[in-house]
Design a protein around this motif. Structure first.
Motif, PDB file in Angstrom:
ATOM      1  N   ASN A  13      34.944 -21.384 -12.719  1.00 54.39           N
ATOM      2  CA  ASN A  13      33.906 -20.443 -13.129  1.00 54.39           C
ATOM      3  C   ASN A  13      32.684 -21.146 -13.716  1.00 54.39           C
ATOM      4  OD1 ASN A  13      35.339 -18.031 -12.443  1.00 54.39           O
ATOM      5  ND2 ASN A  13      36.660 -18.434 -14.204  1.00 54.39           N
ATOM      6  N   ARG A  14      32.737 -22.475 -13.824  1.00 53.32           N
ATOM      7  CA  ARG A  14      31.629 -23.251 -14.390  1.00 53.32           C
ATOM      8  C   ARG A  14      30.409 -23.147 -13.484  1.00 53.32           C
ATOM      9  NH1 ARG A  14      29.183 -27.986 -13.571  1.00 53.32           N
ATOM     10  NH2 ARG A  14      28.451 -29.166 -15.344  1.00 53.32           N
ATOM     11  N   LEU A  15      29.249 -22.936 -14.059  1.00 57.03           N
ATOM     12  CA  LEU A  15      28.004 -22.874 -13.304  1.00 57.03           C
ATOM     13  C   LEU A  15      27.279 -24.209 -13.378  1.00 57.03           C
ATOM     14  CD1 LEU A  15      26.670 -19.366 -14.408  1.00 57.03           C
ATOM     15  CD2 LEU A  15      27.876 -19.965 -12.302  1.00 57.03           C
ATOM     16  N   VAL A  16      26.674 -24.586 -12.282  1.00 58.06           N
ATOM     17  CA  VAL A  16      25.877 -25.807 -12.232  1.00 58.06           C
ATOM     18  C   VAL A  16      24.536 -25.521 -12.895  1.00 58.06           C
ATOM     19  CG1 VAL A  16      24.765 -27.457 -10.678  1.00 58.06           C
ATOM     20  CG2 VAL A  16      27.001 -26.510 -10.104  1.00 58.06           C
ATOM     21  N   THR A  17      24.055 -26.456 -13.685  1.00 54.33           N
ATOM     22  CA  THR A  17      22.781 -26.263 -14.374  1.00 54.33           C
ATOM     23  C   THR A  17      21.619 -26.742 -13.507  1.00 54.33           C
ATOM     24  OG1 THR A  17      22.786 -28.441 -15.421  1.00 54.33           O
ATOM     25  CG2 THR A  17      23.934 -26.650 -16.598  1.00 54.33           C
ATOM     26  N   MET A  18      20.436 -26.259 -13.799  1.00 50.92           N
ATOM     27  CA  MET A  18      19.234 -26.717 -13.083  1.00 50.92           C
ATOM     28  C   MET A  18      19.001 -28.203 -13.320  1.00 50.92           C
ATOM     29  SD  MET A  18      18.078 -24.514 -11.041  1.00 50.92           S
ATOM     30  CE  MET A  18      16.696 -25.525 -10.570  1.00 50.92           C
ATOM     31  N   GLU A  19      19.362 -28.704 -14.495  1.00 48.40           N
ATOM     32  CA  GLU A  19      19.217 -30.133 -14.779  1.00 48.40           C
ATOM     33  C   GLU A  19      20.090 -30.954 -13.828  1.00 48.40           C
ATOM     34  OE1 GLU A  19      19.808 -27.847 -17.288  1.00 48.40           O
ATOM     35  OE2 GLU A  19      17.719 -27.813 -17.950  1.00 48.40           O
ATOM     36  N   GLU A  20      21.302 -30.482 -13.545  1.00 43.87           N
ATOM     37  CA  GLU A  20      22.184 -31.193 -12.617  1.00 43.87           C
ATOM     38  C   GLU A  20      21.628 -31.160 -11.195  1.00 43.87           C
ATOM     39  OE1 GLU A  20      26.532 -30.581 -14.709  1.00 43.87           O
ATOM     40  OE2 GLU A  20      25.587 -28.837 -13.752  1.00 43.87           O
ATOM     41  N   ILE A  21      21.102 -30.008 -10.785  1.00 41.48           N
ATOM     42  CA  ILE A  21      20.498 -29.897  -9.453  1.00 41.48           C
ATOM     43  C   ILE A  21      19.288 -30.820  -9.353  1.00 41.48           C
ATOM     44  CG2 ILE A  21      19.236 -28.354  -7.891  1.00 41.48           C
ATOM     45  CD1 ILE A  21      21.121 -26.108  -8.831  1.00 41.48           C
ATOM     46  N   ASP A  22      18.429 -30.810 -10.365  1.00 44.00           N
ATOM     47  CA  ASP A  22      17.239 -31.669 -10.360  1.00 44.00           C
ATOM     48  C   ASP A  22      17.624 -33.146 -10.292  1.00 44.00           C
ATOM     49  OD1 ASP A  22      15.615 -29.442 -10.475  1.00 44.00           O
ATOM     50  OD2 ASP A  22      15.318 -29.558 -12.653  1.00 44.00           O
ATOM     51  N   CYS A  23      18.686 -33.523 -10.983  1.00 44.92           N
ATOM     52  CA  CYS A  23      19.150 -34.910 -10.975  1.00 44.92           C
ATOM     53  C   CYS A  23      19.583 -35.328  -9.573  1.00 44.92           C
ATOM     54  CB  CYS A  23      20.293 -35.080 -11.970  1.00 44.92           C
ATOM     55  SG  CYS A  23      20.968 -36.748 -12.016  1.00 44.92           S
ATOM     56  N   ILE A  24      20.333 -34.468  -8.900  1.00 41.06           N
ATOM     57  CA  ILE A  24      20.785 -34.773  -7.531  1.00 41.06           C
ATOM     58  C   ILE A  24      19.596 -34.857  -6.583  1.00 41.06           C
ATOM     59  CG2 ILE A  24      22.093 -33.872  -5.569  1.00 41.06           C
ATOM     60  CD1 ILE A  24      24.036 -32.672  -7.693  1.00 41.06           C
ATOM     61  N   VAL A  25      18.689 -33.895  -6.675  1.00 38.64           N
ATOM     62  CA  VAL A  25      17.516 -33.871  -5.796  1.00 38.64           C
ATOM     63  C   VAL A  25      16.673 -35.125  -5.993  1.00 38.64           C
ATOM     64  CG1 VAL A  25      15.338 -32.665  -5.318  1.00 38.64           C
ATOM     65  CG2 VAL A  25      17.454 -31.363  -5.585  1.00 38.64           C
ATOM     66  N   SER A  26      16.524 -35.593  -7.224  1.00 40.06           N
ATOM     67  CA  SER A  26      15.714 -36.790  -7.487  1.00 40.06           C
ATOM     68  C   SER A  26      16.335 -38.038  -6.855  1.00 40.06           C
ATOM     69  CB  SER A  26      15.540 -36.996  -8.992  1.00 40.06           C
ATOM     70  OG  SER A  26      16.758 -37.406  -9.587  1.00 40.06           O
ATOM     71  N   LYS A  27      17.640 -38.051  -6.667  1.00 40.19           N
ATOM     72  CA  LYS A  27      18.316 -39.213  -6.075  1.00 40.19           C
ATOM     73  C   LYS A  27      18.343 -39.162  -4.551  1.00 40.19           C
ATOM     74  CE  LYS A  27      21.078 -40.036 -10.124  1.00 40.19           C
ATOM     75  NZ  LYS A  27      22.397 -40.210 -10.717  1.00 40.19           N
TER      76      LYS A  27
END
Length: 113
Positions: A13-27
Motif C-alpha cells: 500500500n506504500r505510495l511512491v513519492t514525487m521525490e523518488e520519481i524525480d530521482c529516477i527520471v534524473s538518472k
C-alpha cells in the motif's frame, strides 16, 4: 495469460513519492518523444506518465526478457526465403522476444553492420 505483480516493498500500500520519481527520471537522461527511455545495454524500458503540463508523475517499467532457441523455426523461414513474415499475438505473448532472438541468431551467422 495472467500478469504477475512484483512488489518492491513489504508494504504493497506504500505510495511512491514525487521525490523518488524525480530521482529516477534524473538518472535516465531524458525521455523520447514517445515518453520512453531505455537503459543502456539492456532490454528494459521505462515509460513516463505525464500530466497536462508535461511533467512526469508516474513511471512504468518493462523488463525485457531473452529466451534462447525460441525463434528456430522463424530463423529457418528467414534464411530460406526472401518473403516477409507477419507475427501476430496478444500483448505479452512474446512477439518481440521471438524477433529479438531471430535477429541475434541471424546476426551471429551473417556479417551485420
Amino acid at each position: 495469460m495472467g500478469i504477475d505483480c512484483v512488489f518492491l516493498s513489504d508494504d504493497e500500500n506504500r505510495l511512491v513519492t514525487m521525490e523518488e520519481i524525480d530521482c529516477i527520471v534524473s538518472k535516465l537522461g531524458g525521455f523520447g518523444t514517445d515518453n520512453r527511455a531505455g537503459l543502456e545495454q539492456k532490454l528494459h524500458r521505462i515509460s513516463g506518465m505525464c500530466n497536462r503540463k508535461g511533467e512526469v508523475i508516474g513511471l512504468s517499467m518493462r523488463v525485457g526478457r531473452w529466451f534462447e532457441g525460441n525463434a528456430a523455426m522463424l530463423v529457418d523461414l528467414l534464411l530460406g526465403s526472401d518473403k516477409s513474415i507477419l507475427i501476430l499475438g496478444e500483448p505479452g505473448s512474446g512477439k518481440t522476444t521471438i524477433v529479438r532472438e531471430a535477429v541475434r541468431v541471424l546476426a551471429s551467422r551473417h556479417k551485420v553492420c
